[in-house]
Design an enzyme around this catalytic site. Structure first.
Site, PDB file in Angstrom:
ATOM      1  CE  LYS A 208      -1.756   1.655   3.905  1.00 47.53           C
ATOM      2  NZ  LYS A 208      -1.506   3.127   3.949  1.00 47.53           N
TER       3      LYS A 208
ATOM      4  NE  ARG B 151      -3.196  12.762   7.816  1.00 52.52           N
ATOM      5  CZ  ARG B 151      -3.271  13.937   8.432  1.00 52.52           C
ATOM      6  NH1 ARG B 151      -2.659  14.970   7.920  1.00 52.52           N
ATOM      7  NH2 ARG B 151      -3.955  14.078   9.547  1.00 52.52           N
TER       8      ARG B 151
ATOM      9  CB  CYS C 297      -4.943   6.200  10.703  1.00 56.95           C
ATOM     10  SG  CYS C 297      -5.624   4.847   9.722  1.00 56.95           S
TER      11      CYS C 297
END
EC number: 2.5.1.7
Length: 456
Positions: free
Chosen positions: A40, A114, A138
């Site tokens: 990721k 973000r 998060c």
């Protein structure tokens, strides 16, 4: 519905997961094989890098996670054509029609991500301007974008803060800069790399992050035509070039997901083969895994993680930037440490608020105390700042089923592990957040023999 719950639903729906809760009957070892795709933390940045090329790029081993869906949406509203390749997990990204996007469209696709801040350098090069909305993420600590903005100013960007977000422009183009990071921030290092490669002149970045995902991004940029030198003292030098071409690249495997399933194998006394995992990028984790009492076998196509029997052992862990013990690894491993015979200490030095997830573990029977003091020898930015960033885990503890709510990505997976190892039934809510970074985690639980039911 609260904001966290809505956020979870959004992440779940992005990947076609139409559930909000999972009810788990714990106490059953996880046994079997799963397969990993790309990381990721690399794939999303590689997708952004495609904007820099004059020709299409091909990215392979892209996982079906919501963060990828978010970046895909952001690329598409900026005019990038993103299509699925002939092989599962392959994306073709054509930036030939890049255009300015409306703030509302960016905001709608960004959600709590973000990632838009990393669009700025490439868009300034391609269009001379960029827009970003307020950014989320998060709730694990402060991730201010001010330093990103200052870096962009160093390259010659003009930054205007508006009520709806931030507008940036570069009427004179971007030029090389000398940047010194006070901390080896992954995000700031990515920002510099994505901006410097087409900037006029030489950029010198001191105090850079050197995580494997950063180095794989460097590999991608070099394939595109960039000139980047990485020194052994965390200094990266980038010589700006006039143009870049598209790339073809197979993404680095997701070592954070690999470590999460390894921790699940240990906590449930199971045996999981993680296909695609590699030893080199997990060296530090493997050492700690062995110290705790876990075992592993290295194969050409992955790593087998298993509980060999006997008592687990307590350890002292201090998270750090690469090549240290990653912050993303500590949360899943804490569940296994609750079963170790003795006292373990985890000193978190990367994010100041990453222990919120332990409240649920304590409710389930774990003996965990969180402290404001630095319980470790490593230099820590959070000392004397009243952040609860050190945890003392006493064991072995017997966990019992409970109703728990996912707080963030890694904490959420830790809650899954806790439910899987607990006696009785647990209901875990907001599981959509886990879809941010774990591809097909429900299917993988099925493959490993977990006993669970899904609730819409």
């Amino acid at each position: 519905m609260n904001t966290l719950g809505q956020d979870a639903k959004n992440h779940a729906s992005a990947v076609g997961l139409n559930v909000d809760r999972i009810t788990i009957n714990g106490g059953k070892p996880l046994v079997g094989r799963i397969e990993l795709k790309g990381a990721k933390n690399l794939v999303t940045k590689a997708m952004v890098a495609a904007i820099l090329g004059d020709t299409p790029s091909v990215l392979k081993d892209v996982p079906n996670i919501s963060d990828v869906r978010i970046v895909r949406g952001l690329l598409e509203v900026h005019g990038v054509t993103v299509t699925d390749g002939p092989v599962e997990g392959e994306l073709i990204l054509d930036p030939s029609a890049v255009e300015t996007a409306h703030m509302a469209d960016i905001d709608a696709h960004a959600g709590s991500s973000r990632i838009p801040i990393l669009f700025c350098g490439p868009l300034l090069h391609r269009l001379g301007e960029a827009f970003i909305p307020d950014l989320g993420g998060c709730r694990i600590g402060d991730r201010p974008i001010d330093y990103h903005l200052e870096v962009l100013r160093n390259f010659g960007a003009i930054v205007e803060k508006l009520p709806s977000g931030i507008r940036m422009s570069a009427p004179g183009g971007l030029h090389g800069a000398k940047v010194e990071l006070p901390y080896p921030s992954v995000g700031a290092t990515e920002q510099v790399l994505l901006t410097a490669v087409l900037a006029d002149g030489i950029t010198e970045l001191s105090g850079a992050a050197i995580e494997p995902e950063i180095m794989d991004l460097v590999n991608i940029l070099q394939k595109m035509g960039a000139i980047i030198t990485v020194d052994t003292d965390r200094v990266i030098r980038i010589e700006g070039v006039d143009r870049l071409e598209g790339y073809t690249h197979r993404a680095l495997f997701d070592r954070n997901e690999a470590a999460s399933w390894a921790a699940a194998a240990l906590a449930t006394e199971g045996d999981i083969f993680v296909g695609g995992a590699r030893q080199a990028e997990m060296l530090t984790f493997l050492n700690v895994f062995r110290k705790v009492g876990g075992d592993f076998d290295i194969a050409e196509d992955g790593i087998r993680f298993f509980h060999p029997g006997g008592d687990l052992k307590p350890v002292i862990i201090e998270t750090d930037v690469h090549p240290g013990f990653m912050t993303d690894w500590q949360q899943p491993l804490v569940v296994a440490l609750s079963k170790a015979k003795g006292v373990s200490i985890v000193h978190e030095t990367v994010y100041e608020q990453r222990f919120g997830f332990v409240d649920a573990l304590v409710e389930m029977g774990a003996s965990i105390e969180v402290h404001k003091e630095c319980l470790g020898s490593a230099a820590c930015r959070f000392g004397q700042r009243n952040f609860k960033h050190s945890a003392v885990i006493s064991g072995p503890s017997v966990l019992t089923g409970a109703d728990i709510e996912v707080p963030d990505l890694r904490g959420g997976f830790s809650h899954l592990i806790a439910a899987l190892t607990a006696d009785g039934r647990s209901t875990v809510s907001n599981v959509g957040i886990i879809a941010r970074g774990y591809e097909n985690f429900i299917t993988k639980l099925e493959l490993l023999g977990a006993d669970f039911e899904l609730d819409a």
